[in-house]
Design a protein around this motif. Structure first.
Motif, mmCIF file in Angstrom:
data_model
loop_
_atom_site.group_PDB
_atom_site.id
_atom_site.type_symbol
_atom_site.label_atom_id
_atom_site.label_comp_id
_atom_site.label_asym_id
_atom_site.label_seq_id
_atom_site.Cartn_x
_atom_site.Cartn_y
_atom_site.Cartn_z
ATOM 1 N N VAL A 198 -19.435 75.717 1.269
ATOM 2 C CA VAL A 198 -19.322 76.875 2.161
ATOM 3 C C VAL A 198 -20.666 77.035 2.865
ATOM 4 N N ASP A 256 -7.396 68.767 4.405
ATOM 5 C CA ASP A 256 -8.721 68.156 4.582
ATOM 6 C C ASP A 256 -9.842 69.065 4.084
ATOM 7 N N TYR A 257 -9.565 69.795 2.993
ATOM 8 C CA TYR A 257 -10.562 70.638 2.331
ATOM 9 C C TYR A 257 -11.131 71.713 3.256
ATOM 10 N N ARG A 258 -10.291 72.183 4.184
ATOM 11 C CA ARG A 258 -10.669 73.305 5.063
ATOM 12 C C ARG A 258 -9.671 74.431 4.815
ATOM 13 N N THR A 260 -9.363 78.967 3.352
ATOM 14 C CA THR A 260 -10.039 80.235 3.068
ATOM 15 C C THR A 260 -9.936 80.544 1.582
ATOM 16 N N GLN A 339 -15.015 80.691 4.237
ATOM 17 C CA GLN A 339 -14.429 79.511 4.869
ATOM 18 C C GLN A 339 -14.988 78.253 4.210
ATOM 19 N N VAL A 340 -14.126 77.551 3.482
ATOM 20 C CA VAL A 340 -14.532 76.307 2.821
ATOM 21 C C VAL A 340 -14.321 75.159 3.806
ATOM 22 N N VAL A 341 -15.334 74.298 3.941
ATOM 23 C CA VAL A 341 -15.235 73.184 4.902
ATOM 24 C C VAL A 341 -15.578 71.854 4.235
ATOM 25 N N GLY A 342 -15.130 71.680 3.002
ATOM 26 C CA GLY A 342 -15.366 70.400 2.333
ATOM 27 C C GLY A 342 -15.550 70.594 0.847
ATOM 28 N N LYS A 343 -15.747 69.468 0.159
ATOM 29 C CA LYS A 343 -15.868 69.477 -1.300
ATOM 30 C C LYS A 343 -17.095 68.671 -1.698
#
Length: 408
Positions: A198, A256-258, A260, A339-343
């Motif tokens: 995040v 794609d790891y995007r 909330t 907002q998560v935009v990846g791992k």
């Protein structure tokens, strides 16, 4: 009559357990482990921060299987052969006592994974298991009378009567291409047990702060978990986040790891109940400053951050707190959204969701229905557990079951 030649491909937990069990059950057989890398038991070495989380103190198998997002159903009958109780007994019989921590995780009493590695090495040596490292297999094929021919990466060819595949999970489908094709479709692999990135998280300066009990959920799905949450310098980690990543592994790969992430930092209360609690607290602590008085036992730095985000100044007293600021604070505490935009890989606990489908295997022996003499164990199978010793338990269980049957 020549003795049975059993090859185990993969020198991890499942491979060692399968090889030891096979060699102990069929002492006339020749059992050899082939490991692609230069060292064996690599995950055992680093798991649990170098302590090796051997299993979980869950001795009711009906409850134990609930910790596997994938593989619960096929694991049930296998646990009747070898379960967590069996694991504890197996290691104790070989001089390794396990201890249970408050959260149920079980570690060697010595607190070092070297104890578990030494135990497995000694058991393998005593049973006569051969170990070859830097010995990868590029392909394998059936030859006459049900035997197998293995082509090694170093241009060597060896033959075997039985083969146990215990290579661990592959992150991509093409990792499985060297294996003989199964009529049951491969469950395409995606990561499980990862942390959330995040980058625009206002809480990033609080990296290292942990909350022992929070509810985390993915907006737009039914996926939610509750437990400890850790703020990191890239986003969020901790047991609740890792469990959420495991149960939602396929959902999250599909977006794609995007997505909330919603966090309720006071999971015993909903927003209305929490607002009422704050109102009561305001009446009883009117002269005290909001930032210094926290009714929920949250870490003080986190509470201060929520107060600041809610427009509350350092000198603001509870008695003078406007309703709109109190409402904002309630919202932050029960309905924080990020907002998560990846791992990110969770260091040593990384596992794969997906793998060889159980539908193509004999459910009692883990032998391939399409290729007699070919067995599977461990994470190469479509089975994965949450963090806490469950992935090692499935490795011991499947390795033992395959090893018990492979020489028949």
């Amino acid at each position: 009559m020549s003795s049975l030649n059993i090859i185990v491909i993969g020198g991890g937990a499942a491979g060692f357990f399968g090889a030891i069990t096979a060699a102990e059950t069929f002492p006339e057989a020749t059992v050899t482990i082939l490991e692609k890398t230069r060292t064996v038991l690599n995950k055992v070495r680093i798991s649990g921060g170098g302590r090796c989380n051997v299993t979980h103190a869950c001795f009711d198998n009906r409850l134990l299987v609930k910790n596997y997002p994938r593989g619960e159903k096929p694991l049930r009958p296998l646990l009747s052969v070898f379960d967590a109780t069996s694991t504890v007994a197996w290691f104790e019989k070989r001089g390794v006592k396990l201890k249970t921590e408050a959260d149920g995780r079980m570690f060697p009493g010595t607190n070092t994974s070297a104890t578990i590695m030494d135990c497995l090495f000694q058991a393998a040596r005593k049973a006569g298991v051969g170990i070859r490292t830097s010995c990868g297999v590029s392909s394998m094929m059936h030859i006459e009378q049900g035997r197998w021919q293995l082509h090694l990466l170093a241009d060597e060819i060896i033959e075997a009567d039985r083969v146990l595949i215990a290579t661990g999970g592959y992150p991509k489908v093409d990792g499985y291409e060297w294996l003989p094709e199964q009529s049951e479709p491969l469950m395409s692999p995606v990561p499980s047990l990862f942390t959330f990135n995040v980058p625009n998280n206002p809480l990033l300066p609080l990296a290292g702060v942990a909350v022992p009990d929070a509810k985390v959920s993915i907006i737009g799905t039914k996926q939610e978990q509750r437990g400890p949450v850790l703020i990191t310098h890239w986003g969020f980690s901790g047991p609740a986040i890792l469990r959420l990543s495991a149960w939602a592994a396929r959902d999250l790969a599909n977006v794609d790891y995007r997505f909330t992430l919603r966090i309720n930092w006071v999971p015993t209360l909903n927003e209305n109940e929490l607002r009422n609690t704050l109102q009561d607290f305001r009446q009883q602590n009117g002269r005290k400053q909001v930032v210094s008085q926290n009714p929920f036992g949250l870490p003080s730095r986190l509470w201060e951050a929520f107060a600041t985000e809610s427009g509350i100044s350092e000198t603001q007293r509870w008695a003078d707190l406007p309703a709109k600021n109190l409402n904002r604070l309630s919202e932050r505490l029960t309905n924080s959204q990020f907002q998560v935009v990846g791992k990110s890989t969770f260091k040593d606990e990384f596992v794969t969701c997906g793998g060889i489908s159980f539908g193509g295997l004999d459910p009692q022996t883990l032998e391939s229905k399409d290729h007699p003499g070919l067995y599977f164990a461990g994470e190469v199978l479509d089975i994965d557990g949450i963090t806490g010793g469950f992935n090692f338990q499935s490795a011991w269980t499947t390795g033992y079951v395959a090893g018990l049957a492979i020489g028949r």
